[in-house]
Design an enzyme around this catalytic site. Sequence first.
Site, mmCIF file in Angstrom:
data_model
loop_
_atom_site.group_PDB
_atom_site.id
_atom_site.type_symbol
_atom_site.label_atom_id
_atom_site.label_comp_id
_atom_site.label_asym_id
_atom_site.label_seq_id
_atom_site.Cartn_x
_atom_site.Cartn_y
_atom_site.Cartn_z
ATOM 1 C CG HIS A 390 -1.992 1.275 1.115
ATOM 2 N ND1 HIS A 390 -2.251 2.176 2.030
ATOM 3 C CD2 HIS A 390 -2.808 1.585 0.308
ATOM 4 C CE1 HIS A 390 -3.215 2.555 2.024
ATOM 5 N NE2 HIS A 390 -3.749 2.660 1.117
ATOM 6 C CG HIS A 391 3.364 2.652 -2.258
ATOM 7 N ND1 HIS A 391 3.976 2.624 -3.810
ATOM 8 C CD2 HIS A 391 3.763 1.652 -1.222
ATOM 9 C CE1 HIS A 391 4.808 1.565 -3.101
ATOM 10 N NE2 HIS A 391 5.174 1.355 -2.298
ATOM 11 C CD GLU A 392 -3.297 8.417 0.379
ATOM 12 O OE1 GLU A 392 -4.391 7.497 0.668
ATOM 13 O OE2 GLU A 392 -3.293 8.624 -0.638
ATOM 14 C CG HIS A 470 -8.199 3.665 -3.959
ATOM 15 N ND1 HIS A 470 -8.883 2.800 -3.047
ATOM 16 C CD2 HIS A 470 -8.101 2.140 -4.488
ATOM 17 C CE1 HIS A 470 -9.092 1.923 -3.402
ATOM 18 N NE2 HIS A 470 -9.605 1.165 -4.210
ATOM 19 C CD GLU A 471 -8.198 8.489 -3.213
ATOM 20 O OE1 GLU A 471 -6.502 7.486 -3.299
ATOM 21 O OE2 GLU A 471 -9.212 7.598 -2.778
ATOM 22 C CD GLU A 489 -11.939 4.772 -4.005
ATOM 23 O OE1 GLU A 489 -12.157 4.384 -2.816
ATOM 24 O OE2 GLU A 489 -10.821 6.227 -4.516
ATOM 25 C CD GLU A 495 -13.480 4.872 0.598
ATOM 26 O OE1 GLU A 495 -11.917 3.758 0.215
ATOM 27 O OE2 GLU A 495 -13.430 5.759 -0.839
#
Length: 687
Positions: A390-392, A470-471, A489, A495
Amino acid sequence: MRVRSRFKPNFRLFAAAMVTVVGLASEAAWAQAVVASAASPGDVLSVEVQIDGMGKLGYDVKRRGKEIIGLSRLGFNLVNAPKLDGGFSVKAQKVSEHDDTWEQPWGERRYVRNHYRELRVDLEQKNRAGRAMTVVFRIYDDGVGFRYEFPAQPQLRDTAILDELTEFAVAQPATAWWIPAGELPGLEEMVQKAPLKEIGTANTPLTLRLEDGTHVALHEAALVDYASMWVRKVEGQKLRAQLAPSSTGPAVVKHGAFTTPWRTLRIADDAAGLYMSDLELNLNEPNKLGDVSWVHPSKFVGVWWSMHLQHTSWNAGPKHGANTENVKKYIDFAAQNGFRGVLVEGWNQGWESDWGHGGADFSFTKPYPDFDLPVLAAYAKEKNVRLIGHHETGANLPAYEKQMTAAYKLYAKLGVDSVKSGYVHEAGSMQFKGADGKVHYGHYDSQEGVRHFVKAVTEAARYKIAVDTHEPVKDTGLRRTYPNWVSREGARGVEYNAWGNPVNPVDHEAKLVFTRMLSGPMDYTPGIVSLVGADGKVFNSTQAKQLANFVVIYSPIVMAADLPENYAKYPAAFKFIRDVPTDWADTRVVNGAVGEYVSIARKDRKSENWYVGAVTDGQARTLPLSLSFLDAGKQYVAEIYRDGDAADYRNEHRFDLVTEMRTVTAKDVLQLKLAPGGGQAIRFVPQ
Ligand code: NOJ
């Protein structure tokens, strides 16, 4: 010479290869001349290219002779040179036909037919030193794509685009399902239904139902190194391309020869036909990665929903979700139940800061001390499970790009072969590093945003890592070219049912299928069988609908998103979630109406099993399901997961799930009874 006025729209259609070049010297400025035309292989759709007395370019699209897109302009306003609008004449033109079938490494269907007629119109602006531009149309029976091509030319070495003038003049009164473009939530706006003439600036895909029932979806394909196309209403039902603005200069800057993305129109009799089209995939370039056997369509679970429920936290502390002991439990759960992956968010340092507004503190290589990355990666592998990275990024591209390669290398070394990336921010506040080394803020779907998303995916491919963004920037079919871009996403996911304000509406999935899902796979995070978010927020869904979503909302990688303890409470529902695959040999939309209902049948890629998912909005419905998609002459056991007779998303009967078995053949027609807010899922196993 064929000349007509703007006021006489019913001009005779031209057959595919019949093309005519005309001179316009003596015509009045308003006169239109058809200078080229072609029709689709089955003569369903046709396109005419026109030039008026000022040399301005236009096109129209007809379906079986009836206008769908009326005369619409083509061209550009440039920043650093006179406009590419007017003064055009045709230098050459060509119609050709193409028909082949290609194989997808994964997808909604294994084989895709790419059958079109291509009309190339080479144009020049004599009054501008012969500047050259080609407009290319690919005309399919189920849609049209067109793009602009610019050869290398001394008169146009550097092209800075202010406006793309492409128009889409929708020829009949239409209803639109749309989300606004350029607004703070990006692609996570609620899908709105409105008369087309009342919409504002929209993102694509933009779905339209015309007065005569024809359905049209306006979108683009192969968005690479160019600004995303929004569409702005000009007047009445006329839309114009609006390029996502850059925060530092012209919307698009190109050097030397270039092509634009394809502007696309899916056109079908009904909503089902829109979803069945492969238009954008076909318009993308073939796989550039070669062997992608390292991309694994599969289901996963995650240390994820507990965070959105606020049971655990991303950041370190007493509630830290990504601790070694907790993650081992998820790995065990995945191994016991046949899930390939375990997503772990909050494993890396940096979550303490206000990351949603900057992400400057994230490390993509340093785990929190209570998360033993090498030990967990090895523990997972031993059990035939993989950690999902995971890379936010908090949309801080300079910080991420600095670390990206090292981060991918680390994962590759540990056998982590997929990563979910995140770009949480309010639209307009993505951080970029300019040529001067300084940070500036801008739109995620500007040309520089588009460049980043492709760079992240191609860089990941070097390390054989699949990416789920995502985003993201919207999908334009690039999964064909880069099959490691497995999902995104790019719409309101499940969510929102944890957060509220508000939770997703009851017609959400029936809208998504015919809007967002036309662009490509979505990481929707289905399967919350507990039907409740944080602080008791209740889903607008029955439990059966949660199962149906695994079939209805396509993605090759799918999270069974609920907590393991909730799956333990509902073993019947969990059986379907365990059984359902994520990679398909074939897909058929059996019926559907935008925002009302949809039934989709999909055939497993690895077996002879078929699966059906059907969902409805707030209305109870009985949908006939013809089983003609099954193999004739075979008997199947249908394992049915349906709403109970009293099921209703508005009360405690939302949990009423009935499972039953029936023996069926291709000749049968099932009547799917869906509760208000309900759904049905079926697995067909041949005997
Ligand atoms: C928003 C994403 O959609 C969600 O899946 C993720 O958990 C959070 N950002 C944190 O990255």
